[in-house]
Design a protein around this motif. Structure first.
Motif, PDB file in Angstrom:
ATOM      1  N   SER B 180     -19.945  -5.788 -21.454  1.00  0.00           N
ATOM      2  CA  SER B 180     -20.136  -4.540 -20.709  1.00  0.00           C
ATOM      3  C   SER B 180     -20.587  -4.783 -19.272  1.00  0.00           C
ATOM      4  N   HIS B 198      -9.621   1.985 -13.546  1.00  0.00           N
ATOM      5  CA  HIS B 198     -10.005   3.394 -13.568  1.00  0.00           C
ATOM      6  C   HIS B 198      -8.813   4.325 -13.777  1.00  0.00           C
ATOM      7  N   PRO B 204      -9.985  -1.006 -22.586  1.00  0.00           N
ATOM      8  CA  PRO B 204     -11.342  -0.411 -22.520  1.00  0.00           C
ATOM      9  C   PRO B 204     -12.360  -1.310 -21.835  1.00  0.00           C
ATOM     10  N   ARG B 206     -13.660  -0.566 -18.553  1.00  0.00           N
ATOM     11  CA  ARG B 206     -14.687   0.233 -17.886  1.00  0.00           C
ATOM     12  C   ARG B 206     -15.646   0.858 -18.887  1.00  0.00           C
ATOM     13  N   GLN B 207     -15.216   0.975 -20.156  1.00  0.00           N
ATOM     14  CA  GLN B 207     -16.128   1.485 -21.187  1.00  0.00           C
ATOM     15  C   GLN B 207     -16.993   0.368 -21.765  1.00  0.00           C
ATOM     16  N   GLY B 208     -16.791  -0.858 -21.315  1.00  0.00           N
ATOM     17  CA  GLY B 208     -17.635  -1.962 -21.758  1.00  0.00           C
ATOM     18  C   GLY B 208     -17.229  -2.563 -23.079  1.00  0.00           C
ATOM     19  N   GLU B 209     -16.057  -2.194 -23.595  1.00  0.00           N
ATOM     20  CA  GLU B 209     -15.628  -2.716 -24.892  1.00  0.00           C
ATOM     21  C   GLU B 209     -14.852  -4.024 -24.771  1.00  0.00           C
TER      22      GLU B 209
END
Lengths: 720, 334
Positions: B180, B198, B204, B206-209
């Motif tokens: 993340s 973005h 995923p 930017r979602q830290g996944e």
């Protein structure tokens, strides 16, 4: 052409070139190296200081840490609305409260044993947890759990019973019709079906190392994916969108043994990947009036498959004059899932199959090699050689085709696709002055394919780069790259029903020019700026049908600042445009058309972080991002007056803020706020409800346009 | 595309770049003016990588006399991380302590005359004279694992990226080792990729996944784009093994290179496709029948809504674009 012939014909030629080039580097480099080493030998002894007397280095004042360190975060949050697209990958897709839990802990003992636990979003269904333990410098054991949810849509509807499974039937009283407007029972039978899936991975691994140069590693991962995905299912020119089942398991096992010395190392590894699908096929009832008894259809699901690969990697830093690195991998992909029947239409006689399964076998052979030499202090050379072969040994047979479970046509042979590609590139870096570096490189790529109208493509790439830091605070890089691709197209191999003017873009002859310039500037000691501009233009030559031109340009600016040791900020803005020209024809003897797709992206963000401010504010952050994209598709059909396609739009705004305050010595309060707004205009989906298209029974997925707020309050307990 | 239009746009791009450069140079001239009155360079500056003073007398205890206070708390976090383990002889504090990485500190910790500037530590400090290459060598003297063996000649090494540009050794947990937080460091330089992450459809990250290193091996893997796996498709099959096959009926561009149709860092098109169907497919398919027909706005719901354009377009029927194992699936619709 068999493998040996291909290797002989293609692989050895560039390999020999690479070897010759390497020999050239060595021929030039080694005498220079010898001379410099001789010069070095004449200079006084090394200026290395006497080794310290470590018996006096007691580290009495070192704040060594044993026991637990880190923190545990726990609390609750609230999501204001159901919003699948926002919750995608975040696990925040449903309105209501959720438990928030995070952990970041390390335990250390004086004898180097340790236990490390790290977990994020543990109260949500998108979460990760890693646990590692061992004795530093000797061994480690790690265990990991990773869960990711993907939410595509929550407004989709279907009349099928068993949606999301491998057998989907129509409800009682369903009225068959030739088009959706005749399906009078459609509206009353539509039920919601969320399109979503989840990926869960469990990982276990061990590593042994330490003082010995031998390193051992084994790692096993089991990934389970379940849920559904949208899949089209057709009968002649009628189709229904289904929520197809996803029930996949992938097991991966990697093991390696390595020998690591100061100047060289070698690692042998074995990788296995086993894919299993619980569903061999997907059956569905035809919601349209089937002809020739086509009441039932069947799709083949992705078959179980295996991949085994042995890989040898190594590097050798002989001296600063010669470094070698590379990897050689030999793998095999296999697949022998039993075939489904050619048709499930009981009114048709099932044609015989030449075999019960494909018995598919693809061998892969990969070589990536690199030689680097610092010929002098100012001149550096690099040569790379790459070879990638996909040798498809799957048997080739003729299969009688039953078109969409409706009627039987002729036989078609499967086409096991093989290719090999080689590339050799050489580059020279020359430090002209202390403030100016120049790089020139040349690369040749060759690719040979089977069963295609283009069997060989040859690509030459030349690049020049200049880097300068003429001024102390300013670094500037500029690069120009030219790419030319030729092929041995034989239009006759396109086939009688294919437009003879078609040139597929990934084979087509083309010229590509790209220019990029970037600069980094330290405006002040604590304020940095970077800018870049990049333009690339691809001209697909000789293309009358297909992608004829593609162009990309992007520009960006970013700033970062640190106002003190505890406060920092950043901002960026990027503009990007992608353009493509596509030429087509309604039939193969004229009736041409010309289409363009232009996408424009504007992305910006700003953020501030602070730590340990006065007033017991332990941490704070605010991060705002905005991403907008516009897509324009236009088609010119022989000057026929036509309305324009609506513009494709996406707008994504996200603001994330958090604030953390120390309540007492070991306890902090953390408040969080997240707001997301996502809107899209997409004419491919907007206003396309299940019955909108007469010959397509869709799931009616619509574009999102919603805002969601998430608030959270958590306590952080710190171990210190 | 018209040549004039291209030239105009080239000129605009060049103009932007030139303007940006001019702004930077103007700012630079101001900064340069402030630096005109430089004193004669001290010996550690002139020696550079050859600057090699004696070691300090008491090692870290000497360092901690000045750097053990609250202002240096961020430095002392090194004792919470893997570099501060005395029982592991491979780590700095199992050996030459602070000077294992920062170089011999005899000058820095020694006595200085009144008004004299205190000499810097040779490496990894304010005004340290060792070059980035020499500092990298300090890290590589210990970090010899296979992935680091590829460093020499790798793209990051050739672009003068330093280990310390990405990694923080004075923390309990290096942000580069956490999915993340890792990408924040990478996109600091890879600004275009930051913007692409973005876009409406992306992995995923930017979602830290996901971490950048799930796909890339930033220490210089000798394959294309420094990928973790030897080839692009092998990289994708790591997570998308169902696309691997081999299938009875293959789609050649898929087996050849996933990036023929997908943009891995992000796209404005669903499934991270490079373009929207049907145009995506019509780049390669033009034949007798419906495949080559240009779809126009007349095919929208406001006209005669067409399955060849709307919703999944071509994939509403040809849904097995990654390959089919159905004996009747030669046109990838079963």
């Amino acid at each position: 052409m068999n493998t040996i012939e291909r290797l002989t014909h293609n692989a050895w030629r560039p390999l020999l070139t690479a070897l010759a080039a390497t020999g050239l580097v060595l021929a030039v480099g080694l005498p220079v190296a010898a001379q410099e080493e001789a010069e070095a030998a004449e200079t006084p002894a090394s200026n290395a200081p006497e080794p310290p007397d470590l018996s006096r280095w007691q580290c009495w004042n070192c704040p060594l840490v044993y026991g637990w360190r880190g923190s545990v975060l726990f609390g609750a949050g609230y999501v204001s609305d159901d919003y699948a697209e926002f919750g995608n990958y975040r696990g925040l897709d449903q309105q209501g409260f959720y438990g928030a839990l995070g952990v970041d802990l390390t335990w250390r003992a004086e004898d180097a044993r340790y236990l490390d636990i790290y977990g994020e979003r543990l109260g949500l269904n998108s979460r990760t947890l890693d646990i590692e333990t061992g004795k530093q410098g000797s061994y480690k054991i790690f265990l990991g759990w990773d869960q990711i949810t993907q939410h595509r849509a929550d407004d989709t509807r279907t009349p099928f019973l068993g949606a999301g499974t491998s057998n989907q039937t129509l409800p009682e009283g369903w009225v068959l019709a030739g088009t959706t407007d005749g399906m009078t029972a459609l509206e009353e039978n539509l039920r919601g079906i969320d399109i979503e899936r989840e990926r869960r991975t469990l990982r276990l691994g061990v590593e042994f190392g330490g003082k010995s140069p031998w390193r051992y590693r084994a790692d096993v991962r089991r990934t389970t994916r379940d849920g559904n995905a949208i899949r089209g299912a057709s009968f002649i020119f009628r189709a229904a969108e289904l929520a197809a089942p996803i029930d996949y398991q992938t097991t991966r096992f990697d093991t390696s043994i390595a020998y690591v010395k100061d100047r060289w190392q070698l690692e042998a590894g074995y990788n296995v990947s086993l894919f299993e699908n619980d569903n061999q096929s997907l059956q569905w009832e035809n919601p349209f009036t089937g002809i020739f008894g086509a009441q039932l259809g069947q799709l083949a699901e992705p078959p179980d498959n295996q991949f085994h690969q042995f890989m040898l990697t190594g590097s050798w830093n002989q001296s600063r004059y010669l470094s070698l690195a590379g990897q050689v991998a030999m793998g095999r992909m296999t697949q022998d899932d039993a075939f489904v029947q050619p048709t499930v239409n009981l009114d048709l006689v099932n044609p015989g199959l030449p075999r019960a399964n494909l018995d598919g076998e693809v061998d892969t052979r990969i070589v990536n090699l690199r030689a680097t030499s610092n010929l002098t202090r100012n001149l550096r050379a690099r040569i790379q050689y790459r070879y990638d072969e996909r040798d498809n040994d799957s048997p080739r047979d003729f299969y009688t085709q039953v078109i969409t479970d409706t009627f039987v046509t002729g036989e078609v042979a499967n086409e096991p696709y093989s290719f090999d590609r080689t590339s050799v590139d050489a580059s020279l870096d020359y430090r002209v002055f202390s403030f100016l570096n120049l790089t020139a490189s040349a690369e040749r790529k060759e690719m040979d394919r089977t069963l295609q109208e283009v069997e060989e493509t040859t690509t030459d790439i030349y690049a020049f780069q200049a880097r300068t830091n003429l001024f102390e605070r300013l670094n500037v890089r500029a690069e120009y790259k030219r790419e030319q691709r030729d092929n041995d197209l034989d239009p006759a191999l396109l086939g009688p029903e294919v437009n003879p003017d078609l040139r597929r873009f990934h084979y087509a002859e083309k010229d590509r020019d790209a220019f990029r310039i970037s600069a980094d500037y330290a405006i002040l000691d604590n304020l940095f700026a970077g800018v870049f501009a990049e333009i690339a233009d691809e001209d697909f030559k000789d293309v009358l049908i297909g992608l004829s031109d593609a162009r990309a340009e992007s520009y960006g600016l970013d700033l970062s600042a640190s106002f003190s040791q505890n406060v920092s900020a950043h901002a960026f803005v990027v503009f990007e445009r992608l353009e493509a020209d596509i030429r087509g024809a309604d039939n193969i003897d004229g009736a041409t058309w010309f289409a363009t797709q232009d996408d424009e992206f504007r992305t910006a963000g700003v953020g501030v972080n602070f730590d340990d401010l006065p007033g017991k504010w332990a941490h704070g952050a605010i991060d705002l991002s905005y991403a907008a994209a516009d897509g324009d598709i236009a088609i010119d059909k022989r000057s026929t007056a036509s309305p324009e396609f609506p513009r494709l739009k996406t707008r994504r705004f996200t603001l994330e803020a958090s604030l953390e305050r120390e309540l007492r010595e070991n306890l902090n309060l953390r408040l969080g706020y997240l707001v997301g707004k996502l809107s899209e205009d997409d004419f491919f989906r907007d206003n396309v409800l299940p019955g909108t298209v007469p010959t397509l029974l869709s799931l009616g997925e619509q574009t999102p346009d919603r805002t969601v707020h998430v608030v959270s309050a958590m306590l952080r307990y710190r171990f210190q | 595309m018209q040549i004039r239009q291209r030239l105009t746009e080239y000129a605009r791009g060049m103009g932007f770049a030139a303007a940006a450069l001019a702004v930077l140079l103007t700012m630079q001239s101001g900064a340069a003016a402030q630096e005109e009155d430089q004193e004669e360079a001290p010996r550690w500056v002139t020696l550079g990588d050859d600057y090699m003073p004696e070691y300090s007398r008491r090692g870290a205890d000497e360092c901690m006399r000045c750097h053990g206070d609250e202002d240096s708390a961020h430095l002392n976090a090194v004792f919470e991380g893997p570099h501060g383990v005395m029982a592991d002889e491979r780590t700095p504090f199992g050996g030459n302590q602070c000077e294992a990485c920062h170089g011999p500190g005899g000058d820095h910790t020694g006595r200085i005359g009144f008004g004299e500037a205190r000499p810097p530590m040779p490496a990894f400090g304010p005004n340290s004279p060792w070059s980035e290459e020499r500092e990298n060598q300090v890290c590589q003297d210990c970090h010899k694992e296979q992935k680091h063996g590829f460093w020499e000649g790798g793209t990051h090494q050739r672009q003068d990226v330093g280990c310390a540009d990405c990694h923080d050794s004075h923390v309990r947990r290096d942000p580069m080792t956490v999915a993340s937080t890792q990408s924040e460091t990478c996109v600091g330089c890879h600004t275009e990729q930051r913007a692409q992450l973005h876009q409406a459809y992306s992995h995923p990250i930017r979602q830290g996944e996901m971490a950048c290193s799930d796909c890339h091996q930033p220490h210089g893997a000798p394959n294309e784009a420094m990928l973790s796996s030897p080839t692009i498709n092998q990289n994708c099959y790591e997570c998308h093994a169902e696309k691997r096959g081999p299938f009875l009926f293959e789609h050649a561009p898929v087996a050849e290179d996933c990036t023929n149709c997908h943009k891995p860092h992000g796209s404005n098109n669903p499934a991270m496709l490079t373009r929207r169907a049907p145009l995506l497919c019509q780049q390669c398919h033009s034949r007798v029948g419906h495949a080559g027909i240009g779809r126009s706005p007349n095919d929208l719901p406001s006209g005669n809504p067409s399955p060849f354009l709307l919703s999944g377009s071509c994939t509403s029927c040809h849904s097995q674009v990654h390959g089919s194992n159905h004996p009747s699936g030669s046109i990838l619709n079963r």
